[in-house]
Design an enzyme around this catalytic site. Structure first.
Site, mmCIF file in Angstrom:
data_model
loop_
_atom_site.group_PDB
_atom_site.id
_atom_site.type_symbol
_atom_site.label_atom_id
_atom_site.label_comp_id
_atom_site.label_asym_id
_atom_site.label_seq_id
_atom_site.Cartn_x
_atom_site.Cartn_y
_atom_site.Cartn_z
ATOM 1 C CG ASP A 37 47.437 32.888 -20.549
ATOM 2 O OD1 ASP A 37 46.205 32.821 -20.663
ATOM 3 O OD2 ASP A 37 48.040 32.621 -19.475
ATOM 4 N NE ARG A 111 50.752 52.050 -27.863
ATOM 5 C CZ ARG A 111 51.062 50.859 -27.331
ATOM 6 N NH1 ARG A 111 51.395 49.834 -28.098
ATOM 7 N NH2 ARG A 111 51.052 50.682 -26.025
ATOM 8 C CE1 TYR A 150 38.425 37.257 -10.618
ATOM 9 C CE2 TYR A 150 36.290 37.225 -9.529
ATOM 10 C CZ TYR A 150 37.056 37.049 -10.670
ATOM 11 O OH TYR A 150 36.456 36.671 -11.852
HETATM 12 P P1 NAD Z 1 41.218 31.038 -16.269
HETATM 13 O O1 NAD Z 1 42.014 31.072 -15.027
HETATM 14 O O2 NAD Z 1 40.976 29.717 -16.932
HETATM 15 O O3 NAD Z 1 41.844 32.012 -17.360
HETATM 16 C C1 NAD Z 1 42.512 33.218 -17.038
HETATM 17 C C2 NAD Z 1 43.771 33.292 -17.886
HETATM 18 O O4 NAD Z 1 44.462 34.523 -17.600
HETATM 19 C C3 NAD Z 1 44.753 32.159 -17.596
HETATM 20 O O5 NAD Z 1 45.136 31.516 -18.798
HETATM 21 C C4 NAD Z 1 45.937 32.852 -16.917
HETATM 22 O O6 NAD Z 1 47.157 32.191 -17.138
HETATM 23 C C5 NAD Z 1 45.854 34.236 -17.551
HETATM 24 N N1 NAD Z 1 46.525 35.279 -16.763
HETATM 25 C C6 NAD Z 1 46.365 35.548 -15.438
HETATM 26 N N2 NAD Z 1 47.155 36.573 -15.071
HETATM 27 C C7 NAD Z 1 47.823 36.967 -16.191
HETATM 28 C C8 NAD Z 1 48.784 37.972 -16.450
HETATM 29 N N3 NAD Z 1 49.244 38.785 -15.482
HETATM 30 N N4 NAD Z 1 49.275 38.111 -17.720
HETATM 31 C C9 NAD Z 1 48.826 37.283 -18.717
HETATM 32 N N5 NAD Z 1 47.918 36.312 -18.515
HETATM 33 C C10 NAD Z 1 47.420 36.155 -17.266
HETATM 34 O O7 NAD Z 1 39.827 31.739 -15.935
HETATM 35 P P2 NAD Z 1 38.514 31.912 -16.839
HETATM 36 O O8 NAD Z 1 37.395 31.246 -16.148
HETATM 37 O O9 NAD Z 1 38.795 31.586 -18.243
HETATM 38 O O10 NAD Z 1 38.287 33.489 -16.689
HETATM 39 C C11 NAD Z 1 38.638 34.381 -17.732
HETATM 40 C C12 NAD Z 1 38.177 35.786 -17.374
HETATM 41 O O11 NAD Z 1 36.745 35.798 -17.209
HETATM 42 C C13 NAD Z 1 38.776 36.307 -16.075
HETATM 43 O O12 NAD Z 1 39.070 37.684 -16.231
HETATM 44 C C14 NAD Z 1 37.666 36.097 -15.069
HETATM 45 O O13 NAD Z 1 37.732 37.021 -14.017
HETATM 46 C C15 NAD Z 1 36.427 36.314 -15.921
HETATM 47 N N6 NAD Z 1 35.253 35.620 -15.352
HETATM 48 C C16 NAD Z 1 35.121 34.260 -15.471
HETATM 49 C C17 NAD Z 1 34.012 33.639 -14.893
HETATM 50 C C18 NAD Z 1 33.761 32.153 -15.037
HETATM 51 O O14 NAD Z 1 32.753 31.662 -14.520
HETATM 52 N N7 NAD Z 1 34.580 31.388 -15.710
HETATM 53 C C19 NAD Z 1 33.059 34.397 -14.191
HETATM 54 C C20 NAD Z 1 33.269 35.761 -14.071
HETATM 55 C C21 NAD Z 1 34.352 36.375 -14.672
#
Ligand code: NAD
Ligand code: UDP
Length: 326
Positions: A37, A111, A150
């Site tokens: 992360d 990989r 997004y």
């Molecule tokens: P969140 O923001 O709590 O978690 C996302 C994590 O990704 C964070 O810890 C952030 O620091 C990390 N991150 C972002 N860019 C990064 C990068 N370039 N390199 C490394 N780490 C990076 O959000 P979440 O709700 O836990 O969502 C997680 C995933 O699930 C996402 O891909 C989101 O699109 C998807 N999602 C979530 C929901 C929801 O309702 N929570 C709905 C649809 C999709």
């Protein structure tokens, strides 16, 4: 693909809301997990419960750059800003993580001949004119509006994942996640459940955007993780919706929060953000049929289960504020 316990599992976005719950579930099953992360929207506090766990490693890195965590047997790609406020603030970064980042995660799976599951979203359907949304619906997305950083990142990711499956034979899976909530949802990330819970506990007005008649379908985090683990072990490569098909207007959701918190807060109406989808409800017949999955936790119960977390977040914020003053 059955995940072997002798191989590590990579989770990108591990310090986020969903990533941290996923790491915890995989560790509970006996796996070793490497969490990656860049902490752009996640927090180390989400991983506090895992810090003493010898089968868990954390690497702070941006997956938009190539990275290497050694041999892994499975990759869960969850890294991406996810709340509308976060991706509005991190527009280009959101597009980069959905393109370069997804590519780098896929290269690792390729990989090591590892399985791969990508966290996609109901946002691929945009502001839908089909209701409820099933996986064969192509969506109605504004490709240049404020949500496009997004939505299009996620749609591009899906195309890239399918290409790695079709052209390189990677064993990929795509989950389209509908609004999910629960403990560790960032209290300040502007999503509706976190906003309403915090506002209700503070006795502030609940901010309903628009007339509150737009709908969402809210899934409790443990139900979502269960569905995701089942999908990761299935042979389905096309997208699968995971969400709770109980549909609520935002106004009804506000009333549920008031009931669960016992708060006397009032409702305040604020402008609806541009391109805010008017309705969202998953058709989960595919998940039921293929995975034998359906959610178990209704909104009222899920809010009750989340309440202690939001209370303690506020208590902690209060402690920080007081120690900052002294
Ligand atoms: P969140 O923001 O709590 O978690 C996302 C994590 O990704 C964070 O810890 C952030 O620091 C990390 N991150 C972002 N860019 C990064 C990068 N370039 N390199 C490394 N780490 C990076 O959000 P979440 O709700 O836990 O969502 C997680 C995933 O699930 C996402 O891909 C989101 O699109 C998807 N999602 C979530 C929901 C929801 O309702 N929570 C709905 C649809 C999709
Ligand atoms: N919303 C609201 N008040 C808030 C936060 C959000 O009325 O304080 C609305 C928002 O306009 C949307 C819905 O709640 O219609 C869900 O918003 P969220 O940001 O949680 O997720 P989205 O599904 O829009 O990505």
């Amino acid at each position: 693909m059955e995940i072997s316990r002798t191989q590590s599992i990579l989770v990108t976005g591990a310090a986020g809301f969903l990533g941290s719950h996923l790491c915890q579930a995989l560790l509970a099953e006996g796996h070793s997990v490497v969490g990656v992360d860049n902490l752009s929207t996640g927090r180390m506090a989400n991983l506090a419960e895992l810090s003493g766990e010898s089968r868990f490693d954390f690497v702070e890195t941006d997956i938009c750059q190539p990275f290497d965590v050694g041999k892994v047997g499975y990759v869960f790609n969850f890294a991406s800003p996810a709340s509308p406020a976060d991706y509005a603030r991190l527009g280009p970064e959101t597009l980069y993580v959905g393109s370069y980042g997804t590519r780098h995660a896929l290269e690792i799976a390729r990989r090591h001949a590892a399985g791969f599951l990508h966290a996609s979203t109901s946002e691929c359907y945009g502001d839908p004119d089909v209701h409820p949304q099933n996986e064969s619906y192509w969506g109605r997305v504004n490709p240049i509006g404020p949500r496009s950083v997004y939505d299009e990142a996620k749609r591009f990711s899906e195309a890239l994942v399918m290409a790695f499956h079709r052209y390189h034979g990677v064993d990929t899976h795509l989950v389209r996640i509908f609004n999910t909530y629960g403990p560790r949802l960032q209290p300040t990330d502007g999503r509706v459940i976190s906003n309403f819970m915090i506002q209700a506990l503070l006795g502030e007005d609940l901010t309903v955007y628009g007339d509150g008649r737009q709908t969402r379908s809210f899934c409790f985090v443990s139900d979502l993780i269960d569905g995701i683990l089942r999908l990761s072990r299935s042979s389905e490569h096309l997208p699968v919706n995971i969400g709770n098909p109980e549909e609520w207007t935002i106004l009804e959701c506000a009333r549920e929060v008031l009931a669960v918190t016992g708060s006397q807060s009032k409702i305040r109406y604020e402008p609806l953000p541009q391109d805010d989808p008017m309705q969202r409800c998953p058709d989960i017949s595919k998940a039921k049929r293929l995975l034998g999955w359906e959610p178990k936790i209704a909104l009222r119960r899920g809010l009750e289960l989340s309440l202690p977390y939001f209370r303690s977040s506020l208590a902690q914020a209060g402690r920080h504020a007081r120690s900052g003053q002294s």
